[in-house]
Enzyme design. Structure first.
Site, short mmCIF file in Angstrom:
data_model
loop_
_atom_site.label_atom_id
_atom_site.label_comp_id
_atom_site.label_asym_id
_atom_site.label_seq_id
_atom_site.Cartn_x
_atom_site.Cartn_y
_atom_site.Cartn_z
N PHE A 93 -10.22 0.99 8.27
CA PHE A 93 -9.96 0.21 7.05
C PHE A 93 -8.46 0.22 6.78
CE2 PHE A 93 -9.35 -0.67 2.57
CZ PHE A 93 -10.10 -1.82 2.43
N ASP A 123 -1.88 5.16 9.48
CA ASP A 123 -2.21 4.73 8.11
C ASP A 123 -2.70 5.97 7.36
OD1 ASP A 123 -3.41 3.87 5.79
OD2 ASP A 123 -4.45 2.17 6.70
N LYS A 150 -2.07 4.94 -2.06
CA LYS A 150 -3.00 5.56 -3.04
C LYS A 150 -2.43 6.70 -3.89
CE LYS A 150 -7.37 3.93 -1.37
NZ LYS A 150 -7.52 3.40 -0.01
C1 LIG Z 1 -7.40 2.05 0.48
C2 LIG Z 1 -6.84 1.95 1.83
C3 LIG Z 1 -6.01 0.86 2.18
C4 LIG Z 1 -5.77 -0.31 1.28
O1 LIG Z 1 -5.05 0.04 0.14
P1 LIG Z 1 -4.93 -1.01 -1.08
O2 LIG Z 1 -3.97 -0.34 -2.01
O3 LIG Z 1 -6.30 -1.19 -1.64
O4 LIG Z 1 -4.40 -2.27 -0.52
C5 LIG Z 1 -5.45 0.87 3.45
N1 LIG Z 1 -5.68 1.85 4.31
C6 LIG Z 1 -6.47 2.91 4.00
C7 LIG Z 1 -6.67 4.00 5.02
C8 LIG Z 1 -7.08 2.97 2.76
O5 LIG Z 1 -7.89 4.00 2.47
#
Ligand SMILES: *Cc1c(COP(=O)(O)O)cnc(C)c1O
Length: 393
Positions: free
Chosen positions: A128, A215, A244
């Site tokens: 994700f 990420d 986050k």
């Molecule tokens: C939540 C998340 C995203 C996306 O972040 P947003 O602030 O909602 O755009 C991307 N990568 C990972 C691993 C995430 O958990």
């Protein structure tokens, strides 16, 4: 309920009015224990005094000027982030998806600079990376992508936690410039790869001259008991994305890069109106200071072990529990059947949890929870799982 907000979320029937530490209160004043932190955002809990003070001070001083000018707090935050992550430079934006967009653009430009006509990025099944188009294309979830085609091309998907798949892709495709992966997959089900996997990705990137792009939007900022989950494995990426937990609720994202990758995006190549503005930077600086001052990463590590131990003891005789896993305060209990209904049951019990990948109970409590609060979360979750599994029989 007013319906002027687009109905893009399946919302639970509760509206919170205020919060303090690990607790939230709804509009009627009832208290809820927060074991989700707004999905790994409020690592310092709600209304953290350091963040509140920083925001109050900055609100009275200066909110925004534009990246047309120097932004001292942004410089200070970049320095603090680079010192903690071994990166050299930072691009600031406002979300995780945007941070990944920056990483993807960086990788493509890096390829273009080397004469690669159609640069490709290896991405993972169940990954994700966000909801914008390129981040969505990198995301390994067909349901999230459905109906949004044509998606940007240039992504090659391989199974997660499988180094032979990387080698096969390397042999099969020209023009690979980077690997993009989560060090622990969050939305995909709190999938913790085998020890040595990240190191294996690093080695392959070094061998082929690819960028390793991690990420850490969900795993970063102390969540797993270190600044970055990749630090547990002694792996340093070339590109790193954060969001986050970085602002404890104030929207801010960051794409960091190291070495040659740190020089790829030059003037005019990328931008953001709000990215790294004084207000957001002040919140993130307060987060970094609080994590250090209160030694919250060590706490996260210890509390995570404490909770996993409690789950293993409390659920040892429960055959429907197929796995208990996680790192620091990124925890999961996987059942052998879908358990989305548990979220509502927990809410009825005034506990906030999440279920992802259908059968994985995910806990992301604030790093500031006390031992008692951690035990309370543990006991409540154990009771909920037992009740749910019994009712399903
Ligand atoms: C939540 C998340 C995203 C996306 O972040 P947003 O602030 O909602 O755009 C991307 N990568 C990972 C691993 C995430 O958990």
């Amino acid at each position: 309920m007013p319906h002027n907000v687009m109905q893009t979320y399946g919302r639970l029937p509760v509206r919170f009015a205020n919060g303090s530490g690990a607790w939230l209160r709804d509009e009627s004043g009832a208290a809820y224990l927060d074991a989700l932190s707004g999905i790994a955002v409020c690592g310092l809990g709600h209304a953290h005094p350091r963040v509140t003070a920083a925001l109050q001070k900055q609100a009275e001083t200066l909110l925004h000027t534009s990246n047309l000018y120097g932004v001292p707090l942004q410089d200070q935050l970049a320095e603090g982030l680079c010192a903690r992550t071994a990166m050299d430079s930072v691009f600031f934006c406002n979300s995780g998806a945007e941070a990944n967009e920056a990483a993807i653009k960086l990788a493509r430009l890096h390829g273009a600079n080397q004469g690669v006509a159609e640069p490709k990025i290896l991405v993972m099944e169940h990954a994700f990376h966000g909801r914008t188009l390129a981040a969505l294309a990198a995301t390994g979830n067909a349901r999230a992508q459905e109906g949004f085609g044509p998606l940007p091309a240039g992504f090659i998907r391989v199974p997660y936690n499988d180094l032979t798949a990387i080698d096969a892709a390397a042999a099969a495709h020209d023009g690979i410039v980077a690997i993009l992966a989560e060090p622990i997959q969050g939305e995909g089900g709190v999938r913790v790869p085998d020890a040595g996997y990240l190191q294996g990705l690093r080695e392959r990137c070094d061998t082929h001259g690819w960028l390793l792009m991690l990420d850490e939007v969900q795993t970063g900022i102390g969540r797993t008991g270190a600044w970055l989950a990749s630090q547990h494995e002694n792996v340093t990426p070339d590109v790193l994305t954060l969001a986050k937990g970085l602002g404890n609720g104030v929207p801010i994202g960051a794409c960091l890069a190291r070495g040659a990758a740190a020089e790829v995006l030059g003037p005019g190549s990328h931008g953001s109106t709000f990215g790294g503005n004084p207000l957001a930077a002040s919140a993130a600086l307060a987060v970094l200071e609080a994590l250090d001052a209160d030694q919250l990463m060590a706490r996260a590590e210890a509390l995570g072990e404490r909770l996993q131990r409690r789950f293993r003891e409390g659920l040892a005789d429960e055959p429907a529990v197929v796995d208990i896993r996680g790192r620091g305060l990124m925890l999961a209990i996987e059942l052998d059947h879908p358990c989305g209904d548990l979220v509502k049951r927990a809410l009825d019990d005034h506990l906030l949890i999440n279920v992802t990948a259908q059968s994985v109970i995910r806990l992301l409590p604030p790093l500031i929870i006390s031992d008692d609060e951690a035990d309370r979360i543990g006991d409540q979750v154990i009771a909920l799982v037992r009740g749910f599994v019994n009712d399903a029989r």
